[in-house]
Design an enzyme around this catalytic site. Structure first.
Site, PDB file in Angstrom:
ATOM      1  N   TYR A 120       0.815  -1.272   0.005  1.00  0.00           N
ATOM      2  CA  TYR A 120       0.070   0.044   0.055  1.00  0.00           C
ATOM      3  C   TYR A 120       0.897   1.470  -0.121  1.00  0.00           C
ATOM      4  CZ  TYR A 120      -4.392  -2.653   0.491  1.00  0.00           C
ATOM      5  OH  TYR A 120      -4.962  -3.533   0.642  1.00  0.00           O
ATOM      6  N   LYS A 168       4.559 -13.712   4.778  1.00  0.00           N
ATOM      7  CA  LYS A 168       4.841 -15.058   3.947  1.00  0.00           C
ATOM      8  C   LYS A 168       6.742 -14.864   3.445  1.00  0.00           C
ATOM      9  CE  LYS A 168       3.808 -17.865   0.532  1.00  0.00           C
ATOM     10  NZ  LYS A 168       3.660 -19.437   1.080  1.00  0.00           N
ATOM     11  N   ASP A 200      -0.768 -18.046   4.270  1.00  0.00           N
ATOM     12  CA  ASP A 200      -1.901 -18.895   3.966  1.00  0.00           C
ATOM     13  C   ASP A 200      -2.328 -20.060   4.340  1.00  0.00           C
ATOM     14  OD1 ASP A 200       0.973 -19.580   3.719  1.00  0.00           O
ATOM     15  OD2 ASP A 200       0.391 -20.269   1.192  1.00  0.00           O
ATOM     16  N   ASP A 224      -5.506  -5.919   5.752  1.00  0.00           N
ATOM     17  CA  ASP A 224      -6.859  -6.390   5.630  1.00  0.00           C
ATOM     18  C   ASP A 224      -7.422  -7.067   5.166  1.00  0.00           C
ATOM     19  OD1 ASP A 224      -8.509  -4.393   4.754  1.00  0.00           O
ATOM     20  OD2 ASP A 224      -7.183  -3.594   2.427  1.00  0.00           O
ATOM     21  N   ASP A 228     -10.819  -9.078   6.765  1.00  0.00           N
ATOM     22  CA  ASP A 228     -11.577  -9.481   6.793  1.00  0.00           C
ATOM     23  C   ASP A 228     -12.721 -10.697   6.520  1.00  0.00           C
ATOM     24  OD1 ASP A 228     -11.697  -6.786   5.775  1.00  0.00           O
ATOM     25  OD2 ASP A 228     -12.767  -6.511   3.587  1.00  0.00           O
TER      26      ASP A 228
HETATM   27  N1  GGG Z   1     -13.696   1.808   6.217  1.00  0.00           N
HETATM   28  C1  GGG Z   1     -12.677   1.119   5.738  1.00  0.00           C
HETATM   29  C2  GGG Z   1     -12.886   1.294   4.013  1.00  0.00           C
HETATM   30  O1  GGG Z   1     -12.848   2.103   4.119  1.00  0.00           O
HETATM   31  N2  GGG Z   1     -12.526   0.228   3.409  1.00  0.00           N
HETATM   32  C3  GGG Z   1     -12.277   0.584   2.306  1.00  0.00           C
HETATM   33  C4  GGG Z   1     -10.880   0.328   1.378  1.00  0.00           C
HETATM   34  O2  GGG Z   1     -10.262   0.012   0.379  1.00  0.00           O
HETATM   35  N3  GGG Z   1      -9.881  -0.263   2.701  1.00  0.00           N
HETATM   36  C5  GGG Z   1      -8.513  -0.437   2.553  1.00  0.00           C
HETATM   37  C6  GGG Z   1      -8.098  -0.508   3.857  1.00  0.00           C
HETATM   38  O3  GGG Z   1      -8.536  -0.380   4.813  1.00  0.00           O
HETATM   39  O4  GGG Z   1      -6.745  -0.110   3.987  1.00  0.00           O
END
Ligand code: GGG
Length: 327
Positions: A120, A168, A200, A224, A228
């Protein structure tokens, strides 16, 4: 003392769940000044800019920020906003709540995600029409900062005494190798027990038996994605809050995104955003109020009303009102 809180709803259901959290905070006896600012897809369409400078400056100076959700412009909105608060760790608790139909009701995890670099970092290039590249950045200093936070967190906690490093490094030897070695070395120096799992393998093992994990320290993208995944174990993204913590300020947001399929319908689950607001209360030193908000959300999740993602037919406003009634 007045706390200046930046309120940045963003896009989609962020515009519905963020006012819900503000309503809950306004029902408490605390002196907040809420200052709303725009960011995201809609403001980009109007002005050409997804994150206006005044929104960035507000987050960089407020005592804390409540953020909603980012959509197509996530890279231009949430990443710079995290930078505005110098947030080096994203704290993402993922736990199952009594009464909620969860795939793994025994889940109780806490992800500490590196928040500034990895894939990122924003170094992407289109080399030719059919080849693009991404540079993954891992530094010792960012890994150390995260590790120190994780060690302090475990040392100060009655509930946690060790953490798992998820990486990893067998494939990404230089980047995740540096991450793994740095985090482990800081933990060893501080006498904090750690173990490590390849990301993994973690994905499979956490689905089969989440109880074998507790605090999970991981690089940015892994944190991230895996948080999820954990949301799927506990009943959905409507239940996961998060805190982006920096040395002097912090930003609080639900883990979920904009959910365009339900945006504008007043059916988004406000729980994740309200629990994120409870994390903000704890951060600002209002532990009792934070516990009260968490308890009110838990009671509402257990007894209803519930939004459609949890099998109910209540609206965002109904759930928010039920939380406030229980305070
Ligand atoms: N509120 C979290 C949000 O907007 N998530 C969308 C997203 O793409 N998040 C990437 C991240 O949390 O780095």
């Amino acid at each position: 003392m007045t706390h200046e809180i930046a309120v940045i709803p963003g896009d989609g259901i962020g515009k519905e769940v963020t006012p819900a959290a503000v309503e809950v905070l306004e029902s408490l006896d605390i002196d907040f000044e809420f200052i709303e600012a725009e960011a995201g897809d809609a403001v980009k369409e109007e002005t050409g800019e997804a994150l206006p400078q005044e929104t960035y400056d507000l987050a960089a100076s407020a005592d804390a920020t409540l953020f909603g959700a980012a959509g197509e412009t996530a890279a231009d909105v949430i990443l710079p906003l995290r930078e505005a608060v110098d947030s080096f760790v994203n704290v993402r608790p993922a736990k199952a709540y009594p009464g909620i139909d969860a795939v793994r009701p025994e889940t109780d995890l806490l992800f500490l995600r590196e928040n500034t670099e990895g894939v990122y970092s924003g170094h992407e290039d289109r080399l030719t029409d059919d080849v693009s590249t991404l540079t993954r950045v891992v530094t010792e200093s960012a890994s150390e900062r995260l590790a120190e936070f994780a060690c302090d967190f475990v040392a100060d906690s009655d509930k946690h005494d060790s953490f798992t490093i998820v990486h990893k490094a067998n494939v990404m030897r230089e980047t995740d190798g540096l991450f793994r070695d740095t985090v482990k070395s800081v933990a060893d120096e501080q006498g904090i027990e750690t173990d490590e799992v390849l990301m993994d393998a973690f994905a499979t093992r956490v689905c089969l038996d989440p109880e074998q994990f507790d605090v999970v320290v991981c690089p940015n993208l892994a944190g991230d994605v895996l948080s999820d995944l954990a949301a799927g174990l506990v009943g959905g993204l409507g239940l996961l809050p998060s805190a982006n913590i920096g040395p002097e300020r912090a930003l609080f947001e639900p883990v979920h995104g904009t959910a365009p399929d339900i945006a504008g319908e007043n059916v988004a689950n406000p729980a994740a955003k309200i629990i994120s607001a409870a994390m903000m209360l704890e951060y600002l030193g209002y532990e009792e109020e934070s516990e009260a908000v968490n308890a009110a959300v838990e009671a509402t999740l257990a007894d209803g009303p519930r939004t459609p993602d949890l099998g109910g037919d209540a609206s965002t406003e109904d759930v928010t009102a039920a939380v406030i009634d229980r305070l």
